[in-house]
Design a protein around this motif. Structure first.
Motif, PDB file in Angstrom:
ATOM      1  N   GLU A  34     -15.521  27.853 -12.943  1.00 14.11           N
ATOM      2  CA  GLU A  34     -15.238  27.697 -14.372  1.00 14.11           C
ATOM      3  C   GLU A  34     -14.479  26.389 -14.570  1.00 14.11           C
ATOM      4  N   GLY A  35     -14.735  25.740 -15.679  1.00 13.86           N
ATOM      5  CA  GLY A  35     -13.953  24.568 -16.097  1.00 13.86           C
ATOM      6  C   GLY A  35     -13.245  24.954 -17.384  1.00 13.86           C
ATOM      7  N   ILE A  36     -11.926  24.907 -17.366  1.00 12.60           N
ATOM      8  CA  ILE A  36     -11.113  25.408 -18.491  1.00 12.60           C
ATOM      9  C   ILE A  36     -10.167  24.277 -18.909  1.00 12.60           C
ATOM     10  N   ASP A  51     -13.828  36.176 -18.276  1.00 14.58           N
ATOM     11  CA  ASP A  51     -14.943  37.132 -18.410  1.00 14.58           C
ATOM     12  C   ASP A  51     -16.242  36.518 -17.878  1.00 14.58           C
ATOM     13  N   ARG A  52     -16.476  35.245 -18.221  1.00 15.87           N
ATOM     14  CA  ARG A  52     -17.716  34.607 -17.763  1.00 15.87           C
ATOM     15  C   ARG A  52     -17.720  34.464 -16.242  1.00 15.87           C
ATOM     16  N   LEU A  53     -16.554  34.155 -15.668  1.00 13.02           N
ATOM     17  CA  LEU A  53     -16.450  34.029 -14.207  1.00 13.02           C
ATOM     18  C   LEU A  53     -16.809  35.365 -13.536  1.00 13.02           C
ATOM     19  N   ILE A  89      -8.609  22.596 -15.801  1.00 11.10           N
ATOM     20  CA  ILE A  89      -8.445  23.614 -14.756  1.00 11.10           C
ATOM     21  C   ILE A  89      -9.812  23.932 -14.166  1.00 11.10           C
ATOM     22  N   ARG A  90      -9.910  23.893 -12.875  1.00  9.87           N
ATOM     23  CA  ARG A  90     -11.159  24.253 -12.198  1.00  9.87           C
ATOM     24  C   ARG A  90     -10.884  25.485 -11.346  1.00  9.87           C
ATOM     25  N   VAL A  91     -11.593  26.564 -11.637  1.00 13.53           N
ATOM     26  CA  VAL A  91     -11.486  27.781 -10.825  1.00 13.53           C
ATOM     27  C   VAL A  91     -12.782  27.891 -10.032  1.00 13.53           C
ATOM     28  N   VAL A 150     -25.448  31.969 -15.311  1.00 12.66           N
ATOM     29  CA  VAL A 150     -24.553  32.061 -14.151  1.00 12.66           C
ATOM     30  C   VAL A 150     -24.010  30.663 -13.877  1.00 12.66           C
ATOM     31  N   LYS A 151     -22.679  30.517 -13.915  1.00 20.96           N
ATOM     32  CA  LYS A 151     -22.099  29.190 -13.668  1.00 20.96           C
ATOM     33  C   LYS A 151     -21.853  29.082 -12.160  1.00 20.96           C
ATOM     34  N   SER A 152     -22.934  28.776 -11.446  1.00 20.96           N
ATOM     35  CA  SER A 152     -22.882  28.824  -9.980  1.00 20.96           C
ATOM     36  C   SER A 152     -22.572  27.463  -9.380  1.00 20.96           C
ATOM     37  N   ASN A 157     -30.032  20.751  -9.904  1.00 20.56           N
ATOM     38  CA  ASN A 157     -30.998  20.229 -10.887  1.00 20.56           C
ATOM     39  C   ASN A 157     -30.282  19.482 -12.011  1.00 20.56           C
ATOM     40  N   ASN A 158     -29.070  19.923 -12.360  1.00 25.27           N
ATOM     41  CA  ASN A 158     -28.307  19.168 -13.364  1.00 25.27           C
ATOM     42  C   ASN A 158     -27.889  17.806 -12.804  1.00 25.27           C
ATOM     43  N   ILE A 159     -27.574  17.782 -11.509  1.00 25.24           N
ATOM     44  CA  ILE A 159     -27.168  16.512 -10.884  1.00 25.24           C
ATOM     45  C   ILE A 159     -28.358  15.550 -10.830  1.00 25.24           C
ATOM     46  N   GLY A 187     -24.052  18.978 -18.687  1.00 20.15           N
ATOM     47  CA  GLY A 187     -22.793  19.736 -18.683  1.00 20.15           C
ATOM     48  C   GLY A 187     -22.318  20.068 -20.074  1.00 20.15           C
ATOM     49  N   ASP A 188     -23.248  20.101 -21.022  1.00 16.51           N
ATOM     50  CA  ASP A 188     -22.895  20.357 -22.424  1.00 16.51           C
ATOM     51  C   ASP A 188     -24.022  21.099 -23.130  1.00 16.51           C
ATOM     52  N   ASN A 189     -23.660  21.880 -24.133  1.00 17.17           N
ATOM     53  CA  ASN A 189     -24.671  22.485 -25.016  1.00 17.17           C
ATOM     54  C   ASN A 189     -25.000  21.516 -26.139  1.00 17.17           C
ATOM     55  N   ALA A 207     -30.011  27.962 -21.198  1.00 14.13           N
ATOM     56  CA  ALA A 207     -28.734  27.254 -21.308  1.00 14.13           C
ATOM     57  C   ALA A 207     -27.593  28.170 -20.903  1.00 14.13           C
ATOM     58  N   LEU A 208     -26.520  27.545 -20.486  1.00 14.68           N
ATOM     59  CA  LEU A 208     -25.286  28.300 -20.263  1.00 14.68           C
ATOM     60  C   LEU A 208     -24.785  28.753 -21.630  1.00 14.68           C
ATOM     61  N   LEU A 209     -24.248  29.965 -21.698  1.00 18.00           N
ATOM     62  CA  LEU A 209     -23.643  30.415 -22.954  1.00 18.00           C
ATOM     63  C   LEU A 209     -22.267  29.752 -23.020  1.00 18.00           C
ATOM     64  N   THR A 212     -17.308  26.566 -25.673  1.00 25.26           N
ATOM     65  CA  THR A 212     -17.093  25.628 -26.784  1.00 25.26           C
ATOM     66  C   THR A 212     -18.180  25.853 -27.842  1.00 25.26           C
ATOM     67  N   GLN A 213     -19.393  26.119 -27.384  1.00 27.43           N
ATOM     68  CA  GLN A 213     -20.519  26.401 -28.296  1.00 27.43           C
ATOM     69  C   GLN A 213     -20.165  27.588 -29.209  1.00 27.43           C
ATOM     70  N   GLU A 214     -19.633  28.650 -28.606  1.00 23.12           N
ATOM     71  CA  GLU A 214     -19.249  29.837 -29.377  1.00 23.12           C
ATOM     72  C   GLU A 214     -18.149  29.495 -30.377  1.00 23.12           C
ATOM     73  N   THR A 248     -16.485  22.090 -22.472  1.00 20.23           N
ATOM     74  CA  THR A 248     -15.046  22.074 -22.213  1.00 20.23           C
ATOM     75  C   THR A 248     -14.565  20.647 -21.950  1.00 20.23           C
ATOM     76  N   ALA A 249     -15.337  19.890 -21.174  1.00 15.41           N
ATOM     77  CA  ALA A 249     -14.908  18.527 -20.850  1.00 15.41           C
ATOM     78  C   ALA A 249     -15.077  17.605 -22.059  1.00 15.41           C
ATOM     79  N   ALA A 250     -16.253  17.642 -22.684  1.00 15.35           N
ATOM     80  CA  ALA A 250     -16.571  16.704 -23.771  1.00 15.35           C
ATOM     81  C   ALA A 250     -16.016  17.138 -25.121  1.00 15.35           C
TER      82      ALA A 250
HETATM   83  N1  PXG Z   1     -23.931  23.667 -20.042  1.00 17.33           N
HETATM   84  C1  PXG Z   1     -23.651  23.461 -18.742  1.00 17.33           C
HETATM   85  C2  PXG Z   1     -24.755  23.356 -17.771  1.00 17.33           C
HETATM   86  C3  PXG Z   1     -22.318  23.374 -18.343  1.00 17.33           C
HETATM   87  O1  PXG Z   1     -22.027  23.187 -17.042  1.00 17.33           O
HETATM   88  C4  PXG Z   1     -21.633  23.655 -20.646  1.00 17.33           C
HETATM   89  C5  PXG Z   1     -22.968  23.767 -20.978  1.00 17.33           C
HETATM   90  C6  PXG Z   1     -20.595  23.824 -21.715  1.00 17.33           C
HETATM   91  O2  PXG Z   1     -19.949  25.081 -21.572  1.00 17.33           O
HETATM   92  P1  PXG Z   1     -18.439  25.329 -21.992  1.00 17.33           P
HETATM   93  O3  PXG Z   1     -18.229  26.759 -21.720  1.00 17.33           O
HETATM   94  O4  PXG Z   1     -17.590  24.430 -21.141  1.00 17.33           O
HETATM   95  O5  PXG Z   1     -18.336  24.994 -23.429  1.00 17.33           O
HETATM   96  C7  PXG Z   1     -21.284  23.466 -19.303  1.00 17.33           C
HETATM   97  C8  PXG Z   1     -19.858  23.360 -18.904  1.00 17.33           C
HETATM   98  C9  PXG Z   1     -17.278  19.407 -15.026  1.00 17.33           C
HETATM   99  C10 PXG Z   1     -17.298  20.408 -16.110  1.00 17.33           C
HETATM  100  O6  PXG Z   1     -16.191  19.149 -14.476  1.00 17.33           O
HETATM  101  C11 PXG Z   1     -18.479  21.031 -16.455  1.00 17.33           C
HETATM  102  C12 PXG Z   1     -18.465  21.960 -17.479  1.00 17.33           C
HETATM  103  C13 PXG Z   1     -17.312  22.266 -18.131  1.00 17.33           C
HETATM  104  C14 PXG Z   1     -16.130  21.653 -17.767  1.00 17.33           C
HETATM  105  C15 PXG Z   1     -16.121  20.709 -16.750  1.00 17.33           C
HETATM  106  O7  PXG Z   1     -18.313  18.847 -14.699  1.00 17.33           O
HETATM  107  N2  PXG Z   1     -19.656  22.532 -17.795  1.00 17.33           N
END
Ligand code: PXG
Length: 290
Positions: A34-36, A51-53, A89-91, A150-152, A157-159, A187-189, A207-209, A212-214, A248-250
């Motif tokens: 998770e990225g928080i 919860d997502r973790l 925060i990275r968990v 799943v935030k695995s 593929n994203n890389i 890394g963004d919606n 897409a990841l749920l 920030t999108q919510e 979360t990052a952007a």
């Molecule tokens: N899609 C993907 C594939 C992600 O990895 C999001 C959407 C946005 O989700 P959140 O829940 O953050 O609104 C992500 C989130 C990092 C980093 O260090 C990556 C994410 C979040 C924070 C940091 O690369 N990905």
């Protein structure tokens, strides 16, 4: 004093925060993360991230060695130990140490660690001017093989998509799903606005749920903006009135062009900038106090 990392139950100096080369998180990407963010001493949407973790762990049959309350406490303890009030925060939870061979039964105990560090923000200029993005050929995972919810630790593929984006000289890459519908960025919606309606792909688009999108959907609903989660194509992005990304990052970042086509006037839109203001207020006034 150096950065302190929470690793399997204790806070250790950054230099001694090491995991085994036999950890299946490293050997097979078998793990989750998770990225928080914390803003002004409050962890934004901590419960939702935890919860997502645990949901990601459930899908992978990965048993996190502590309960959700302990995990939340460990996250806050890591922030406190590093005297951080604004932080990233990275968990990470890994399958843990096992023999070679991908069978997770070889790993008796999962490992987890928490890194809390200063955030490196994108330059302000990017939020004012907006981003240009490009569609890349790498498609988002099909849910039948690895559900993007799943935030695995498997972000290959994203890389690959990010590498394609780098080669094209854009800050973010747009990924389509296997059917050609817009899924999300690396890394963004993604959101578009057309005729006053806010539209974002449903997570079934691949897409990841996003948390920030919510949050953005809630803010839009407070502004009485109609919100729809539906499938759309690149055509809809080209012809949108506004477009932005969330993560979360952007946080919320305007998009002003896709594949060389300007979106509307090529400037961040009014609804987008309004939502950015609302979001900045929200993160400062809510969240779990450290
Ligand atoms: N899609 C993907 C594939 C992600 O990895 C999001 C959407 C946005 O989700 P959140 O829940 O953050 O609104 C992500 C989130 C990092 C980093 O260090 C990556 C994410 C979040 C924070 C940091 O690369 N990905």
């Amino acid at each position: 004093m150096g950065l302190k990392i929470f690793l399997d139950g204790e806070l250790v100096e950054k230099e001694s925060a090491k995991i085994s080369v036999f950890d299946h998180g490293l050997l097979y990407g078998d793990g989750i993360f998770e990225g928080i963010r914390a803003y002004s001493g409050r962890v934004f949407r901590l419960k939702e991230h935890i919860d997502r973790l645990y949901d990601s762990a459930k899908v992978l049959m990965l048993e996190i060695p502590v309960d959700k309350n302990k995990m939340a406490g460990d996250i806050k303890a890591t922030l406190k130990a590093n005297s951080l009030i604004d932080a990233y925060i990275r968990v990470v939870v890994t399958r843990g140490v096992g023999d070679l061979g991908l069978d997770p039964r070889k790993c008796p105990k999962a490992s987890y660690f928490i890194i809390a560090d200063k955030i490196s923000l994108y330059p302000d200029e990017l939020y004012e001017k907006g981003l240009e993005i490009a569609t890349v050929s790498t498609r988002r995972n099909i849910p039948e093989s690895l559900n993007p919810r799943v935030k695995s630790l498997n972000y290959l593929n994203n890389i690959m998509a990010k590498i394609e984006g780098n080669q094209r000289g854009v800050a973010e890459a747009l990924m389509l799903n296997s059917q050609g519908f817009v899924a999300e960025c690396t890394g963004d919606n993604i959101f578009i606005i057309k005729n006053g309606v806010l539209i974002t792909p449903h997570s079934s688009a691949g897409a990841l749920l996003g948390i920030t999108q919510e949050a953005v959907i809630e803010l839009a609903e407070k502004r009485k903006i109609e919100v729809r989660r539906e499938l759309f194509t690149r055509y809809c992005v080209f012809t949108a009135d506004e477009c932005f990304l969330t993560g979360t990052a952007a946080e919320i970042i305007p998009v002003i062009a896709l594949d060389g086509r300007k979106i509307a006037s090529g400037k961040p839109g009014k609804i987008t900038t309004g939502l950015i203001d609302d979001f900045r207020k929200l993160v400062k006034s809510t969240g779990e106090v450290i």
